[in-house]
Design a protein around this motif. Sequence first.
Motif, PDB file in Angstrom:
ATOM      1  N   GLU A  54      -9.115-104.641 -40.058  1.00  0.00           N
ATOM      2  CA  GLU A  54      -9.171-104.662 -41.532  1.00  0.00           C
ATOM      3  C   GLU A  54      -9.335-106.088 -42.055  1.00  0.00           C
ATOM      4  O   GLU A  54     -10.115-106.343 -42.972  1.00  0.00           O
ATOM      5  CB  GLU A  54      -7.900-104.030 -42.099  1.00  0.00           C
ATOM      6  CG  GLU A  54      -7.869-103.992 -43.621  1.00  0.00           C
ATOM      7  CD  GLU A  54      -6.623-103.316 -44.159  1.00  0.00           C
ATOM      8  OE1 GLU A  54      -6.373-103.418 -45.365  1.00  0.00           O
ATOM      9  OE2 GLU A  54      -5.886-102.683 -43.355  1.00  0.00           O
ATOM     10  N   VAL A  60     -13.947-102.670 -47.397  1.00  0.00           N
ATOM     11  CA  VAL A  60     -12.860-102.407 -46.466  1.00  0.00           C
ATOM     12  C   VAL A  60     -12.587-100.916 -46.322  1.00  0.00           C
ATOM     13  O   VAL A  60     -12.551-100.368 -45.209  1.00  0.00           O
ATOM     14  CB  VAL A  60     -11.587-103.152 -46.903  1.00  0.00           C
ATOM     15  CG1 VAL A  60     -10.398-102.716 -46.034  1.00  0.00           C
ATOM     16  CG2 VAL A  60     -11.779-104.650 -46.794  1.00  0.00           C
ATOM     17  N   LEU A  72     -13.373 -98.811 -42.858  1.00  0.00           N
ATOM     18  CA  LEU A  72     -12.257 -98.285 -42.065  1.00  0.00           C
ATOM     19  C   LEU A  72     -12.358 -96.766 -41.922  1.00  0.00           C
ATOM     20  O   LEU A  72     -12.036 -96.215 -40.859  1.00  0.00           O
ATOM     21  CB  LEU A  72     -10.927 -98.670 -42.712  1.00  0.00           C
ATOM     22  CG  LEU A  72     -10.515-100.138 -42.581  1.00  0.00           C
ATOM     23  CD1 LEU A  72      -9.241-100.402 -43.363  1.00  0.00           C
ATOM     24  CD2 LEU A  72     -10.328-100.531 -41.122  1.00  0.00           C
TER      25      LEU A  72
END
Length: 349
Positions: free
Chosen positions: A102, A114, A118
Amino acid sequence: MIVGRFLVGIGIGVNAGLVPVYISEVAPTKYRGGLGSLCQIGTCLGLIAVLILGIPSEADPHWWRSLFWIGMIPAVLVILGMEFAVESPRWLSKVGRWAEAENVIRQLWGDSSVESALEELRSAAKLAESAAEISWSELMSKRYYKAPVIGSALFALQQFAGINGVLYFSSLTFRDAGVSNGMLASAFVAVANLLGALSALYFMDRQGRRNCLMGSYTGMAISMAILFFSLEGYFEEQMSHSLAVIGTLLYVYTFALGAGPVTGIIIPELTSTQARAKTVAVSLCVHWVCNFAIGLLFLEFVDRFGLSVVYASFGVVSLLSVAFANAFIIETKGRSLEEIELLLNSPRD
């Protein structure tokens, strides 16, 4: 000297696989193609730098010793530069270091990317069911075999389309056209290579990998046709020499436009995280074996069949490469590595 060449060979062999994989894994999806083509640009700039550094050797027969010392400089720069390089977020997620992944995504791609990045990494991890690297036997299983087969075929076609053969005879081609300075002839070829790589940097993320690859091989086939007709005496002598130079430069330019950079970029893109390292290793092994075969057999084939026939065979392979890319290569432009992995390797009933 032999030990030194062995160590340099290991370094080149390892980096030839690691660099495109690393770039594909750390680059934002939008710019992955352009950043991947920097490998080709770096190669072109290195060749031009070597040409410039070799100029003093014409007056100093011992200059080659200095070149060995100069060769240490880029090696040291790589060592120092990698101290500031981040780990691949794909690799970090693969080994379960999600917090670090991250942070790297935020650092490289920005805060806005982000959450989506993810989510894609977690989807790919669930599909994989395991963070472990696959075994060599699993690489040729039904789930993973496509990428190494396509990668090996692309590198074989790239080599047998004749890039090294054309480069072997480029100085002779220029000399026949009246360019007697071998250094100047090499400079022309290097500049054509650089211009092609710069064009690839522009087109890669606009036109897509597949289109660049097909357009590149089409241009290479046309170049081989020009060289074939110039060698077969269809024109008067000076015109034939001029066309041979044009064909050579056009061939090098179109190779650098797609066949050179796309082949190295698209193989890591088409491969799942678990199989990426082994797929690239197998593909590059095929590349170096074919490269060796061309270097070993090219002059013998020229002596036996004639240069024009060998060039014609390169043109045929280029056309086969267009057909192969049209049939088996999917477009990866604008797709994240996780999207491509889900597309290629989703479970089938």
